[in-house]
Scaffold this active site. Structure first.
Site, PDB file in Angstrom:
ATOM      1  N   CYS A 142     -84.078  68.357 104.001  1.00 17.95           N
ATOM      2  CA  CYS A 142     -85.316  69.119 103.866  1.00 17.95           C
ATOM      3  C   CYS A 142     -85.015  70.612 104.035  1.00 17.95           C
ATOM      4  O   CYS A 142     -84.299  71.015 104.948  1.00 17.95           O
ATOM      5  CB  CYS A 142     -86.314  68.648 104.922  1.00 17.95           C
TER       6      CYS A 142
ATOM      7  N   TYR B 118     -79.540  71.404  89.761  1.00 17.68           N
ATOM      8  CA  TYR B 118     -78.669  70.643  90.663  1.00 17.68           C
ATOM      9  C   TYR B 118     -78.562  69.183  90.242  1.00 17.68           C
ATOM     10  O   TYR B 118     -77.507  68.566  90.401  1.00 17.68           O
ATOM     11  CB  TYR B 118     -79.125  70.798  92.121  1.00 17.68           C
TER      12      TYR B 118
ATOM     13  N   GLY C 160     -57.383  78.492  92.689  1.00 20.06           N
ATOM     14  CA  GLY C 160     -58.566  78.374  91.832  1.00 20.06           C
ATOM     15  C   GLY C 160     -59.833  79.001  92.366  1.00 20.06           C
ATOM     16  O   GLY C 160     -60.907  78.456  92.161  1.00 20.06           O
TER      17      GLY C 160
ATOM     18  N   ARG D 241     -76.022  69.083  87.551  1.00 18.19           N
ATOM     19  CA  ARG D 241     -74.672  69.235  88.102  1.00 18.19           C
ATOM     20  C   ARG D 241     -74.224  67.992  88.852  1.00 18.19           C
ATOM     21  O   ARG D 241     -73.063  67.611  88.796  1.00 18.19           O
ATOM     22  CB  ARG D 241     -74.616  70.466  89.015  1.00 18.19           C
TER      23      ARG D 241
ATOM     24  N   ASN E 209     -65.676  74.077  97.290  1.00 19.02           N
ATOM     25  CA  ASN E 209     -66.326  73.239  96.278  1.00 19.02           C
ATOM     26  C   ASN E 209     -67.308  72.264  96.915  1.00 19.02           C
ATOM     27  O   ASN E 209     -67.056  71.739  97.992  1.00 19.02           O
ATOM     28  CB  ASN E 209     -65.279  72.468  95.470  1.00 19.02           C
TER      29      ASN E 209
ATOM     30  N   ASP F 138     -68.200  69.506  95.195  1.00 19.30           N
ATOM     31  CA  ASP F 138     -67.867  68.156  94.737  1.00 19.30           C
ATOM     32  C   ASP F 138     -66.994  67.494  95.809  1.00 19.30           C
ATOM     33  O   ASP F 138     -66.602  68.130  96.779  1.00 19.30           O
ATOM     34  CB  ASP F 138     -67.154  68.195  93.368  1.00 19.30           C
TER      35      ASP F 138
ATOM     36  N   CYS G 251     -87.197  71.441 107.559  1.00 22.76           N
ATOM     37  CA  CYS G 251     -86.868  70.892 108.886  1.00 22.76           C
ATOM     38  C   CYS G 251     -85.433  70.378 108.970  1.00 22.76           C
ATOM     39  O   CYS G 251     -84.976  70.000 110.046  1.00 22.76           O
ATOM     40  CB  CYS G 251     -87.860  69.794 109.291  1.00 22.76           C
TER      41      CYS G 251
ATOM     42  N   CYS H 291     -91.855  66.170 107.253  1.00 25.90           N
ATOM     43  CA  CYS H 291     -92.701  67.367 107.434  1.00 25.90           C
ATOM     44  C   CYS H 291     -93.415  67.808 106.170  1.00 25.90           C
ATOM     45  O   CYS H 291     -94.181  68.773 106.196  1.00 25.90           O
ATOM     46  CB  CYS H 291     -91.865  68.513 107.983  1.00 25.90           C
TER      47      CYS H 291
ATOM     48  N   HIS I 203     -68.968  75.175 101.833  1.00 25.15           N
ATOM     49  CA  HIS I 203     -70.242  75.426 101.144  1.00 25.15           C
ATOM     50  C   HIS I 203     -71.075  74.165 100.976  1.00 25.15           C
ATOM     51  O   HIS I 203     -71.933  74.113 100.098  1.00 25.15           O
ATOM     52  CB  HIS I 203     -69.981  76.098  99.785  1.00 25.15           C
TER      53      HIS I 203
HETATM   54  C1  BJW Z   1     -58.624  78.129  87.639  1.00 35.08           C
HETATM   55  C2  BJW Z   1     -58.637  77.193  86.587  1.00 35.08           C
HETATM   56  C3  BJW Z   1     -57.678  76.158  86.639  1.00 35.08           C
HETATM   57  C4  BJW Z   1     -60.199  78.615  86.226  1.00 35.08           C
HETATM   58  N1  BJW Z   1     -56.815  76.116  87.679  1.00 35.08           N
HETATM   59  N2  BJW Z   1     -57.764  78.059  88.647  1.00 35.08           N
HETATM   60  C5  BJW Z   1     -70.450  92.091 100.579  1.00 35.08           C
HETATM   61  C6  BJW Z   1     -69.459  91.796 101.485  1.00 35.08           C
HETATM   62  C7  BJW Z   1     -69.469  90.585 102.153  1.00 35.08           C
HETATM   63  C8  BJW Z   1     -70.449  89.653 101.915  1.00 35.08           C
HETATM   64  C9  BJW Z   1     -71.429  89.953 101.032  1.00 35.08           C
HETATM   65  C10 BJW Z   1     -71.441  91.149 100.374  1.00 35.08           C
HETATM   66  N3  BJW Z   1     -72.537  91.173  99.580  1.00 35.08           N
HETATM   67  C11 BJW Z   1     -73.196  90.001  99.713  1.00 35.08           C
HETATM   68  C12 BJW Z   1     -72.518  89.240 100.596  1.00 35.08           C
HETATM   69  C13 BJW Z   1     -72.856  87.897 101.016  1.00 35.08           C
HETATM   70  C14 BJW Z   1     -72.581  86.826  99.999  1.00 35.08           C
HETATM   71  C15 BJW Z   1     -71.436  87.194  99.065  1.00 35.08           C
HETATM   72  O1  BJW Z   1     -70.283  86.974  99.327  1.00 35.08           O
HETATM   73  N4  BJW Z   1     -71.752  87.710  97.900  1.00 35.08           N
HETATM   74  C16 BJW Z   1     -70.729  88.121  96.942  1.00 35.08           C
HETATM   75  C17 BJW Z   1     -71.174  87.754  95.550  1.00 35.08           C
HETATM   76  C18 BJW Z   1     -70.438  89.575  97.145  1.00 35.08           C
HETATM   77  N5  BJW Z   1     -72.227  85.679 100.780  1.00 35.08           N
HETATM   78  C19 BJW Z   1     -73.147  84.889 101.311  1.00 35.08           C
HETATM   79  O2  BJW Z   1     -74.339  85.066 101.137  1.00 35.08           O
HETATM   80  C20 BJW Z   1     -72.658  83.760 102.196  1.00 35.08           C
HETATM   81  N6  BJW Z   1     -73.369  83.762 103.411  1.00 35.08           N
HETATM   82  C21 BJW Z   1     -73.333  84.798 104.246  1.00 35.08           C
HETATM   83  O3  BJW Z   1     -72.691  85.797 104.054  1.00 35.08           O
HETATM   84  O4  BJW Z   1     -74.116  84.596 105.346  1.00 35.08           O
HETATM   85  C22 BJW Z   1     -74.276  85.655 106.264  1.00 35.08           C
HETATM   86  C23 BJW Z   1     -75.356  85.204 107.238  1.00 35.08           C
HETATM   87  C24 BJW Z   1     -75.062  85.134 108.575  1.00 35.08           C
HETATM   88  C25 BJW Z   1     -76.076  84.732 109.475  1.00 35.08           C
HETATM   89  C26 BJW Z   1     -77.342  84.401 109.011  1.00 35.08           C
HETATM   90  C27 BJW Z   1     -77.612  84.459 107.650  1.00 35.08           C
HETATM   91  C28 BJW Z   1     -76.619  84.864 106.762  1.00 35.08           C
HETATM   92  C29 BJW Z   1     -72.921  82.405 101.542  1.00 35.08           C
HETATM   93  C30 BJW Z   1     -72.114  82.214 100.291  1.00 35.08           C
HETATM   94  C31 BJW Z   1     -72.506  80.886  99.650  1.00 35.08           C
HETATM   95  C32 BJW Z   1     -71.856  80.710  98.301  1.00 35.08           C
HETATM   96  N7  BJW Z   1     -72.450  79.614  97.657  1.00 35.08           N
HETATM   97  C33 BJW Z   1     -71.984  79.213  96.350  1.00 35.08           C
HETATM   98  C34 BJW Z   1     -72.954  78.166  95.755  1.00 35.08           C
HETATM   99  C35 BJW Z   1     -72.758  76.825  96.476  1.00 35.08           C
HETATM  100  C36 BJW Z   1     -73.722  75.810  95.988  1.00 35.08           C
HETATM  101  C37 BJW Z   1     -73.492  75.432  94.563  1.00 35.08           C
HETATM  102  O5  BJW Z   1     -72.397  74.979  94.191  1.00 35.08           O
HETATM  103  O6  BJW Z   1     -74.426  75.586  93.787  1.00 35.08           O
HETATM  104  O7  BJW Z   1     -70.661  78.693  96.421  1.00 35.08           O
HETATM  105  S1  BJW Z   1     -71.795  80.593  95.255  1.00 35.08           S
HETATM  106  C38 BJW Z   1     -70.369  79.966  94.402  1.00 35.08           C
HETATM  107  O8  BJW Z   1     -69.265  80.870  94.623  1.00 35.08           O
HETATM  108  C39 BJW Z   1     -70.023  78.645  95.109  1.00 35.08           C
HETATM  109  C40 BJW Z   1     -68.535  78.755  95.217  1.00 35.08           C
HETATM  110  O9  BJW Z   1     -68.057  77.905  96.233  1.00 35.08           O
HETATM  111  C41 BJW Z   1     -68.317  80.225  95.481  1.00 35.08           C
HETATM  112  C42 BJW Z   1     -66.937  80.711  95.182  1.00 35.08           C
HETATM  113  O10 BJW Z   1     -66.668  80.588  93.812  1.00 35.08           O
HETATM  114  P1  BJW Z   1     -65.209  80.177  93.336  1.00 35.08           P
HETATM  115  O11 BJW Z   1     -64.896  78.823  93.802  1.00 35.08           O
HETATM  116  O12 BJW Z   1     -64.254  81.248  93.662  1.00 35.08           O
HETATM  117  O13 BJW Z   1     -65.439  80.043  91.750  1.00 35.08           O
HETATM  118  P2  BJW Z   1     -65.392  81.175  90.607  1.00 35.08           P
HETATM  119  O14 BJW Z   1     -66.085  80.629  89.420  1.00 35.08           O
HETATM  120  O15 BJW Z   1     -65.845  82.478  91.105  1.00 35.08           O
HETATM  121  O16 BJW Z   1     -63.829  81.340  90.297  1.00 35.08           O
HETATM  122  C43 BJW Z   1     -63.092  80.305  89.694  1.00 35.08           C
HETATM  123  C44 BJW Z   1     -61.635  80.703  89.704  1.00 35.08           C
HETATM  124  O17 BJW Z   1     -60.891  79.611  89.195  1.00 35.08           O
HETATM  125  C45 BJW Z   1     -61.307  81.909  88.825  1.00 35.08           C
HETATM  126  O18 BJW Z   1     -60.460  82.795  89.541  1.00 35.08           O
HETATM  127  C46 BJW Z   1     -60.549  81.302  87.636  1.00 35.08           C
HETATM  128  O19 BJW Z   1     -59.538  82.165  87.109  1.00 35.08           O
HETATM  129  C47 BJW Z   1     -59.922  80.102  88.290  1.00 35.08           C
HETATM  130  N8  BJW Z   1     -59.602  78.987  87.389  1.00 35.08           N
HETATM  131  N9  BJW Z   1     -59.608  77.515  85.727  1.00 35.08           N
HETATM  132  C48 BJW Z   1     -56.879  77.057  88.650  1.00 35.08           C
HETATM  133  N10 BJW Z   1     -57.607  75.213  85.678  1.00 35.08           N
HETATM  134 ZN    ZN Z   2     -88.858  68.250 106.562  1.00 31.63          ZN
END
Ligand code: BJW
Ligand code: ZN
Length: 262
Positions: free
Chosen positions: A132, A72, A194, A75, A107, A109, A135, A157, A124
């Site tokens: 923390c 991180y 995207g 990044r 995103n 950022d 906590c 904590c 996100h």
């Molecule tokens: C261009 C381009 C250009 C390239 N112009 N375009 C099955 C069904 C439903 C849910 C689940 C499931 N199995 C598991 C889950 C849950 C899970 C999930 O969805 N998993 C999947 C992998 C299946 N989800 C979760 O866990 C979420 N929470 C949740 O469900 O909680 C339930 C809960 C309830 C109550 C109590 C407890 C729990 C949380 C999801 C969090 C995601 N976090 C991340 C990391 C964030 C921190 C960090 O940055 O490090 O978020 S993961 C990562 O993916 C990040 C992104 O925001 C997210 C989405 O990615 P994104 O933005 O789509 O990027 P890419 O790389 O995938 O795609 C890029 C695209 O750009 C591509 O299409 C390219 O073609 C395109 N592109 N150049 C325009 N120039």
């Molecule tokens: Zn704490």
């Protein structure tokens, strides 16, 4: 060289122009042209070396906090050096052109804000905020924390400090999620830019919009699972496609409101 058929661009601009409420959902692709790697690109993506769960989950952090912290901090450096690209700029301009735009981003950022978008719903979390893990106390990052091999300790904590982002298995922050859901349920046009649309619950939002009868418009150089649902697909990088689209919307509207006020 990206070729967008003029007729398709004009149809897309008409959809946006005629809508009362527009929602835009962005993903990592919108920041790719600012030099921030996307997640799922097999060669250059953030996860080309690790599986997502090895870096972006509470389990990964608890198992190896140092590795996750260093990733991180690397990044954060990338994001701090990045500048908004013309795609971010076009979305900021769109907010001035249409009567109501809700910009929702996955995103971590802050390039939409840097480009001048007035209100951004962060689903996100944000990479430039820390708290923390135990906590929840906010933590102001110190210069020495950036070089450290492990996360700092919470002064309240003693728990470990982490970025204020949403990891796999964690719930999305309630207020942004509710705002996003309400905006999507009420919109008549949704622009999805995207994102691979593979991560839930964010990926559910275009489906909600579609079920409510909104017109769906995709901007992505690659196919996504949403393609079959979309009314219009603008294939190309958002830094090229969005400025072209917004210029068309502007042309349809006449002068932007900001210049009328000046
Ligand atoms: C261009 C381009 C250009 C390239 N112009 N375009 C099955 C069904 C439903 C849910 C689940 C499931 N199995 C598991 C889950 C849950 C899970 C999930 O969805 N998993 C999947 C992998 C299946 N989800 C979760 O866990 C979420 N929470 C949740 O469900 O909680 C339930 C809960 C309830 C109550 C109590 C407890 C729990 C949380 C999801 C969090 C995601 N976090 C991340 C990391 C964030 C921190 C960090 O940055 O490090 O978020 S993961 C990562 O993916 C990040 C992104 O925001 C997210 C989405 O990615 P994104 O933005 O789509 O990027 P890419 O790389 O995938 O795609 C890029 C695209 O750009 C591509 O299409 C390219 O073609 C395109 N592109 N150049 C325009 N120039
Ligand atoms: Zn704490």
């Amino acid at each position: 060289m990206v070729h967008i058929p003029q007729e398709v661009l004009e149809r897309a601009a008409a959809l946006v122009d005629q809508a009362d409420r527009v929602v835009c959902l962005t993903g990592a692709g919108v920041s790719a042209e600012s030099g921030i790697p996307t997640f799922r690109d097999a060669q250059r993506g953030l996860w080309s070396r690790y599986r997502p769960e090895e870096l972006a989950s509470p389990e990964a952090f608890e198992a190896d906090p140092g590795r996750v912290w260093r990733w991180y901090m690397w990044r954060l450096g990338l994001v701090e050096q990045a500048q908004p690209n013309p795609g971010h700029g076009a979305l900021a301009q769109l907010a001035r052109l249409v009567s109501h735009l809700t910009l929702i981003t996955q995103n971590v950022d802050s390039l939409h804000e840097a480009a001048g978008s007035p209100e951004v719903v962060h689903l996100h979390g944000r990479l430039d905020r820390f708290r923390c893990h135990d906590c929840g106390q906010p933590y102001p990052l110190r210069p020495q924390d950036r070089e450290a091999d492990r996360p700092p300790t919470c002064p309240r904590c003693g728990g470990r400090v982490r970025p204020d982002v949403v990891w796999f298995g964690e719930p999305l922050p309630s207020q942004p999620w509710q705002t996003a859901l309400a905006a999507v349920a009420a919109c008549d046009c949704m622009l999805v830019v995207g994102t691979s649309a593979m991560v839930y619950p964010a990926a559910q939002l275009p489906q909600v919009a579609r079920d409510r009868g909104a017109r769906l418009l995709l901007v992505n150089p690659e196919p996504t699972p949403l393609d079959t649902w979309a009314e219009i697909r603008l294939s190309g990088p958002s830094g090229v496609v969005l400025p072209a689209l917004v210029a068309r919307v502007e042309a349809r509207k006449g002068r932007p409101r900001s210049s009328e006020a000046a």
